[in-house]
Design a protein around this motif. Sequence first.
Motif: not given
Lengths: 251, 181
Positions: B60-78, B102-108
């Motif tokens: 986060c830009v407010t300076r916290w980082s969180k490690l090894d967060t686990q997500w489920q989702g659909v790739s934006v490529d799909t 964002m540039p499209i290359e950052d979401v693909t």
Amino acid sequence: MAGTALRGRLTWLTGTVRDVTQETPTVRTIVLDLTGWPGHEAGQHLDVRLTAEDGYTAERSYSIASAPGEPVAITVQRLDDGEVSPYLTDELRPGDELEVRGPIGGYFVWTGAGAEVGGRPLMLVAGGSGIVPLRAMLRHRERIGSKVPTRLLYSARSLPEVIYRAELDSYGRDGVQVIYTLTRSQPPGWAGYSGRIDARLLAEVSWPAGDDPATFVCGPTPFVEAAANGLVAIGYPATQVKTERFGATGR
Amino acid sequence: MPPGQYVTSDFPVLSAGPTPTASLDSWTFSIRQGSDTLKSWTWPEIKALPAEDVTVDIHCVTRWSKLDTQWQGVSVDTLLAQVDSGAEFVLAFCDGGYTTNMPIEDVTDGRAWLAFGYDGEPLEAEHGGPARLLVPHLYFWKSAKWVRGLELLDEDEPGFWETYGYHMYGDPWREQRYAGD
């Protein structure tokens, strides 16, 4: 405020501590003498950078506690496991230097534009140290001579933990109403509110939604969730409720 | 760790307004270009797409980082595979009016997801549910909460925080917090 995107890089400035004020046992206000500060609006924040002798740096963001045109001030709550706040609340002395850059943010701001005559009322809702940017708005309102009807609902755990209490109590004129709710302990004979902020309490003390109040909510995340959802529940349009949240890790 | 960040085990929340509540019955995710909606999915249609489990660090830009967060989702490529576009940039749009660019290359190329699960549970509204973008290699404000679609653009256009002085790109490894950094 769209123009802020065009400004140049925010550069680090070295300020000198002009004054420190102990607001509560764990909260301190630090006033800086700062050359080159570009000015700020009420509600914005700034970054503080501490540098250790070995070159290690730590940065944090703090809301600006002073009105536009006043010397830059921040009010800092001590976090026991904090990397930055204990230095600011315990160690820093008048005459010490402090690096800052800003101002940052342009959404959670009250400019006072249109606030001279018949302006939108101001509805401020604070939880704990979330009072800080709202205090900048109250000071700005006073400095520009605005008479817009203003209410501040301030939730604190106890009266001694109310920040800026003397100053807030002095606003009981000029159309500012300050309403406290003390959620953990109340002094003997306390006739004010003692419940956590929810839709019922907000319905009692807030401006009617139809008055189209400019609305600012600031505090810890669960507080802001409850307060903002409560305002929406009593009819405030979600897009009119501006919020600033800070996590348990501080900000 | 990117410079200037510290690790937290909390999951702090930052948003500019009240948390929106979306009804899944009327929820859609759309890809738009100009005045056209190129493709739109309902909630069941999104959930029927192949989902991925993703473990990433977030910053986060407010300076916290969180490690090894686990997500489920659909790739934006799909999602983008189902439209035909030569766009260079995207602007994510959301319930509550939030946007981010964002540039499209950052979401693909496997770099971004439409995430609806966190830590094995449905994503909570407070953290952007029912679905948010997940673009973990950029500061987390780019991972737009309550996202409802992507607008395809030929030229970069600032989103919400970008208009208020935050960086147009937001690379945490280059500490691009604010405009000009």
